[in-house]
Design an enzyme around this catalytic site. Sequence first.
Site, PDB file in Angstrom:
ATOM      1  CE  LYS A  50      -3.904  -2.407   1.835  1.00  0.00           C
ATOM      2  NZ  LYS A  50      -4.842  -2.492   4.075  1.00  0.00           N
ATOM      3  CD  GLN A  94      -3.244  -4.374   6.587  1.00  0.00           C
ATOM      4  OE1 GLN A  94      -3.411  -3.137   6.182  1.00  0.00           O
ATOM      5  NE2 GLN A  94      -3.931  -5.588   6.440  1.00  0.00           N
ATOM      6  CG  ASP A 117      -9.352   0.718   5.035  1.00  0.00           C
ATOM      7  OD1 ASP A 117      -9.752   0.479   4.152  1.00  0.00           O
ATOM      8  OD2 ASP A 117      -9.148  -0.434   5.838  1.00  0.00           O
TER       9      ASP A 117
END
Length: 282
Positions: A50, A94, A117
């Site tokens: 990422k 994460q 997210d």
Amino acid sequence: METQIIDGKALAIEYQEKIKTQVAKMNRTPTLAVILVGNDPASEIYVRHKRQVAERVGIISELFQLSPITTEEALIAFIQELNANDKVDGILVQLPLPKHINADAVIEAIDPNKDADGLTSANLGHLFVGTPNLVPCTPMACLALIKTVCPILQGKNVVIVGRSKLVGKPLSQLLLDENCTVTQAHSKTVNLKKVCREADILIVAVGKPNLITKSFVKKGTIIIDVGINRLKNKKIVGDVEFDKMIGHVSAITPVPGGVGPMTVTMLLQNTVQIAQKRQKNN
Ligand code: NDP
């Protein structure tokens, strides 16, 4: 039947070029804070990837790798600091988190306006009431991939296997908004094979290799395989028996190289969206 392999990597590069252009036009550099708790090897690989892609499009990605014994309270306090930090646009935690931490409580601590997210209840709520703000990345990735082979979705029968907050549920809403008829299957679904055979578009987000075999799929279906499974021989596969689908379905995403690269790209798209909004408001 000729089967089109949907190239997620190529589509991701196209999207990344557009993101790069958007970033170049901004008068501040978007910044994504990535929090990794512990040192799970798979999570470390995902985070590294990422960050590499973020840098490629001109986004600053700051990694905060915290000790595996970080408490839930300390993690939430850290997120609150990032919420208040003016330099930080997007925040990503994460997943999965270590077992002693309640992931839902941690996600809820993220400022919904920095929720890269799209997983806070505020952002999921916006999606479900029809005023989407930041939308979860994997569902957006699936929609973009489907549209490359089926631009008009109205009236299509879509079956989604999986109902997680991360993938299945928000994807169901995105496809309803495209006027699809959506069926959501899960571990308690009776006769999954019969349900899947009704699909014009079948999306599988479970995490079980070879769950979906050829007999689950009618000829000409479009398949989006979200699953990521590491076999004993280290090979990465999806949830669908890929090889058997060639010549039977009209299009399918490979694993790896399908949903994964587009999910990362959507994370960066969300980060730029946040940064653009903050730039406008300042
Ligand atoms: P979860 O474990 O949260 O959800 C799995 C879903 O699958 C649940 O809804 C579960 O049903 C359902 N399920 C489990 N077993 C069966 C079965 N035998 N038949 C039908 N449904 C079943 O997983 P996630 O949604 O987080 O992820 C799913 C997969 O996608 C994983 O492999 C993950 O690694 C991958 N993934 C890939 C991404 C990418 O970028 N490519 C991003 C995110 C995830 P129930 O609700 O009844 O328990």
